[in-house]
Structures are given as C-alpha cells and as structure tokens.
Write a protein that holds these residues in place. Structure first.
Motif, PDB file in Angstrom:
ATOM      1  N   GLU A  36      17.746  13.658   5.805  1.00 30.19           N
ATOM      2  CA  GLU A  36      16.838  14.232   6.790  1.00 30.19           C
ATOM      3  C   GLU A  36      17.425  15.471   7.465  1.00 30.19           C
ATOM      4  O   GLU A  36      18.644  15.652   7.487  1.00 30.19           O
ATOM      5  N   THR A  37      16.524  16.299   7.968  1.00 29.07           N
ATOM      6  CA  THR A  37      16.895  17.435   8.807  1.00 29.07           C
ATOM      7  C   THR A  37      16.425  17.112  10.216  1.00 29.07           C
ATOM      8  O   THR A  37      15.768  16.090  10.449  1.00 29.07           O
ATOM      9  N   GLU A  38      16.717  17.968  11.164  1.00 31.19           N
ATOM     10  CA  GLU A  38      16.273  17.682  12.531  1.00 31.19           C
ATOM     11  C   GLU A  38      14.755  17.759  12.666  1.00 31.19           C
ATOM     12  O   GLU A  38      14.188  17.250  13.624  1.00 31.19           O
ATOM     13  N   ASP A  39      14.073  18.353  11.688  1.00 31.98           N
ATOM     14  CA  ASP A  39      12.611  18.430  11.703  1.00 31.98           C
ATOM     15  C   ASP A  39      11.945  17.322  10.890  1.00 31.98           C
ATOM     16  O   ASP A  39      10.711  17.224  10.873  1.00 31.98           O
ATOM     17  N   SER A  40      12.723  16.489  10.229  1.00 31.95           N
ATOM     18  CA  SER A  40      12.159  15.435   9.389  1.00 31.95           C
ATOM     19  C   SER A  40      11.454  14.382  10.226  1.00 31.95           C
ATOM     20  O   SER A  40      11.881  14.066  11.341  1.00 31.95           O
ATOM     21  N   ASP A  41      10.384  13.828   9.662  1.00 35.87           N
ATOM     22  CA  ASP A  41       9.760  12.676  10.299  1.00 35.87           C
ATOM     23  C   ASP A  41      10.439  11.420   9.769  1.00 35.87           C
ATOM     24  O   ASP A  41      11.301  11.483   8.894  1.00 35.87           O
ATOM     25  N   ILE A  42      10.071  10.282  10.343  1.00 41.49           N
ATOM     26  CA  ILE A  42      10.595   9.005   9.879  1.00 41.49           C
ATOM     27  C   ILE A  42       9.430   8.261   9.256  1.00 41.49           C
ATOM     28  O   ILE A  42       8.380   8.094   9.881  1.00 41.49           O
ATOM     29  N   ASP A  43       9.598   7.818   8.017  1.00 41.78           N
ATOM     30  CA  ASP A  43       8.537   7.132   7.276  1.00 41.78           C
ATOM     31  C   ASP A  43       8.858   5.649   7.167  1.00 41.78           C
ATOM     32  O   ASP A  43       9.922   5.274   6.671  1.00 41.78           O
ATOM     33  N   PHE A  44       7.920   4.827   7.647  1.00 42.85           N
ATOM     34  CA  PHE A  44       8.050   3.380   7.572  1.00 42.85           C
ATOM     35  C   PHE A  44       6.898   2.806   6.761  1.00 42.85           C
ATOM     36  O   PHE A  44       5.794   3.351   6.771  1.00 42.85           O
ATOM     37  N   VAL A  45       7.155   1.686   6.083  1.00 43.46           N
ATOM     38  CA  VAL A  45       6.105   0.895   5.459  1.00 43.46           C
ATOM     39  C   VAL A  45       6.237  -0.505   6.068  1.00 43.46           C
ATOM     40  O   VAL A  45       7.358  -1.029   6.189  1.00 43.46           O
ATOM     41  N   VAL A  46       5.106  -1.083   6.482  1.00 38.22           N
ATOM     42  CA  VAL A  46       5.130  -2.365   7.179  1.00 38.22           C
ATOM     43  C   VAL A  46       3.965  -3.262   6.746  1.00 38.22           C
ATOM     44  O   VAL A  46       2.993  -2.787   6.162  1.00 38.22           O
ATOM     45  N   ASP A  47       4.089  -4.531   7.069  1.00 38.80           N
ATOM     46  CA  ASP A  47       2.963  -5.463   7.046  1.00 38.80           C
ATOM     47  C   ASP A  47       2.545  -5.640   8.498  1.00 38.80           C
ATOM     48  O   ASP A  47       3.393  -5.606   9.399  1.00 38.80           O
ATOM     49  N   GLU A  82       5.675   8.310  10.690  1.00 41.84           N
ATOM     50  CA  GLU A  82       4.550   7.910   9.842  1.00 41.84           C
ATOM     51  C   GLU A  82       4.720   6.429   9.521  1.00 41.84           C
ATOM     52  O   GLU A  82       5.826   5.979   9.200  1.00 41.84           O
ATOM     53  N   VAL A  83       3.633   5.679   9.637  1.00 42.88           N
ATOM     54  CA  VAL A  83       3.660   4.257   9.303  1.00 42.88           C
ATOM     55  C   VAL A  83       2.547   3.990   8.309  1.00 42.88           C
ATOM     56  O   VAL A  83       1.380   4.290   8.575  1.00 42.88           O
ATOM     57  N   ALA A  84       2.904   3.437   7.163  1.00 44.78           N
ATOM     58  CA  ALA A  84       1.927   3.036   6.144  1.00 44.78           C
ATOM     59  C   ALA A  84       1.997   1.525   5.991  1.00 44.78           C
ATOM     60  O   ALA A  84       3.036   0.906   6.245  1.00 44.78           O
ATOM     61  N   LEU A  85       0.890   0.949   5.578  1.00 41.20           N
ATOM     62  CA  LEU A  85       0.855  -0.481   5.287  1.00 41.20           C
ATOM     63  C   LEU A  85       1.156  -0.695   3.813  1.00 41.20           C
ATOM     64  O   LEU A  85       0.789   0.130   2.970  1.00 41.20           O
ATOM     65  N   TYR A  86       1.810  -1.800   3.489  1.00 42.66           N
ATOM     66  CA  TYR A  86       2.074  -2.111   2.086  1.00 42.66           C
ATOM     67  C   TYR A  86       0.775  -2.116   1.286  1.00 42.66           C
ATOM     68  O   TYR A  86       0.748  -1.677   0.142  1.00 42.66           O
ATOM     69  N   SER A  87      -0.305  -2.580   1.914  1.00 43.00           N
ATOM     70  CA  SER A  87      -1.598  -2.616   1.215  1.00 43.00           C
ATOM     71  C   SER A  87      -2.098  -1.217   0.878  1.00 43.00           C
ATOM     72  O   SER A  87      -2.861  -1.044  -0.064  1.00 43.00           O
ATOM     73  N   GLN A  88      -1.654  -0.211   1.620  1.00 43.01           N
ATOM     74  CA  GLN A  88      -2.071   1.165   1.355  1.00 43.01           C
ATOM     75  C   GLN A  88      -1.325   1.777   0.172  1.00 43.01           C
ATOM     76  O   GLN A  88      -1.852   2.649  -0.495  1.00 43.01           O
ATOM     77  N   ILE A  89      -0.092   1.340  -0.031  1.00 43.69           N
ATOM     78  CA  ILE A  89       0.691   1.979  -1.094  1.00 43.69           C
ATOM     79  C   ILE A  89       0.576   1.249  -2.424  1.00 43.69           C
ATOM     80  O   ILE A  89       1.033   1.755  -3.447  1.00 43.69           O
ATOM     81  N   GLY A  90      -0.043   0.067  -2.416  1.00 44.25           N
ATOM     82  CA  GLY A  90      -0.353  -0.650  -3.658  1.00 44.25           C
ATOM     83  C   GLY A  90       0.821  -0.762  -4.604  1.00 44.25           C
ATOM     84  O   GLY A  90       1.861  -1.314  -4.280  1.00 44.25           O
ATOM     85  N   ASP A  91       0.662  -0.205  -5.800  1.00 43.04           N
ATOM     86  CA  ASP A  91       1.686  -0.296  -6.840  1.00 43.04           C
ATOM     87  C   ASP A  91       2.977   0.425  -6.456  1.00 43.04           C
ATOM     88  O   ASP A  91       4.024   0.157  -7.034  1.00 43.04           O
ATOM     89  N   GLY A  92       2.898   1.338  -5.518  1.00 46.57           N
ATOM     90  CA  GLY A  92       4.094   2.044  -5.072  1.00 46.57           C
ATOM     91  C   GLY A  92       5.055   1.157  -4.302  1.00 46.57           C
ATOM     92  O   GLY A  92       6.185   1.534  -4.031  1.00 46.57           O
ATOM     93  N   TYR A  93       4.612  -0.067  -3.965  1.00 43.98           N
ATOM     94  CA  TYR A  93       5.444  -1.000  -3.208  1.00 43.98           C
ATOM     95  C   TYR A  93       6.766  -1.284  -3.904  1.00 43.98           C
ATOM     96  O   TYR A  93       7.824  -1.219  -3.287  1.00 43.98           O
ATOM     97  N   LYS A  94       6.722  -1.580  -5.188  1.00 42.75           N
ATOM     98  CA  LYS A  94       7.950  -1.921  -5.910  1.00 42.75           C
ATOM     99  C   LYS A  94       8.920  -0.747  -5.930  1.00 42.75           C
ATOM    100  O   LYS A  94      10.118  -0.913  -5.748  1.00 42.75           O
ATOM    101  N   GLU A  95       8.384   0.434  -6.165  1.00 46.16           N
ATOM    102  CA  GLU A  95       9.240   1.631  -6.187  1.00 46.16           C
ATOM    103  C   GLU A  95       9.802   1.914  -4.799  1.00 46.16           C
ATOM    104  O   GLU A  95      10.982   2.231  -4.651  1.00 46.16           O
TER     105      GLU A  95
END
Length: 105
Positions: A36-47, A82-95
């Motif tokens: 990350e840089t000082e301008d980077s966001d933080i990306d989370f995936v959650v249930d 940024e927060v995404a739900l596991y249900s939103q990323i579908g097949d991308g979950y495993k990766e």
C-alpha cells in the motif's frame, strides 16, 4: 506497513466488525500484500450476520449495515475503506482467500 498496524490493533478493529454484525474478515488488495501507499484504501471481504424476513429485507439490512461499518472504519483508519460481501464476489472467494489476510481472534 498498515497490515502490521492492523495485526497489532486487531482486537479493537475486530470489535468494530462485531458491532456491525460482520464476521469472517479477510483483508485483500495492496494492504494484504504489504504494497500500500499512503493513498491506498483498505479492502475487506466479510460475511454479515443479519436477521431478515424477506430477501428485500436482507438486501436492505446488509446495505445499511455495510454502510455503517464502512463509515466507522473510515473514521478509525482515516482513509478510504471498501467492504464487499463474500456473496458479492462469488467464485472470486477462493482466490481472495488464497491471497488475502484472514483477520481473526
């Protein structure tokens, strides 16, 4: 690096997620790769643990809960989140799980 800060303060950070009904927290993106840089966001995936009567209630509850969670995390970290739900990323979950950092107690 921001990931080190998150690891050291994970108890408090996990309390924020718990407060909003989020579980199974995964950090992805540049923060998980320690790029990350000082301008980077933080990306989370959650249930989300929500109660609902209909599918529409579920969607509205999740949207509001995620929105409130994002606001509190942005205040805490003083950067975009940024927060995404596991249900939103579908097949991308495993990766995502392969390359992400699992934040747990």
């Amino acid at each position: 690096m921001l990931l080190d800060y998150i690891i050291v303060n994970k108890g408090f950070i996990l309390d924020i997620f718990d407060k909003h009904g989020a579980s199974d927290i995964l950090i992805i993106g540049s923060v998980s790769r320690r790029e990350e840089t000082e301008d980077s966001d933080i990306d989370f995936v959650v249930d989300m643990k929500t109660s609902y009567n209909t599918l529409l209630d579920l969607e509205l509850t999740d949207v509001q809960a995620v929105s409130d969670l994002v606001k509190e995390l942005q205040l805490y970290f003083k950067r975009n989140v940024e927060v995404a739900l596991y249900s939103q990323i579908g097949d991308g979950y495993k990766e995502a799980k392969k390359i992400g950092y699992k934040l747990g107690r």
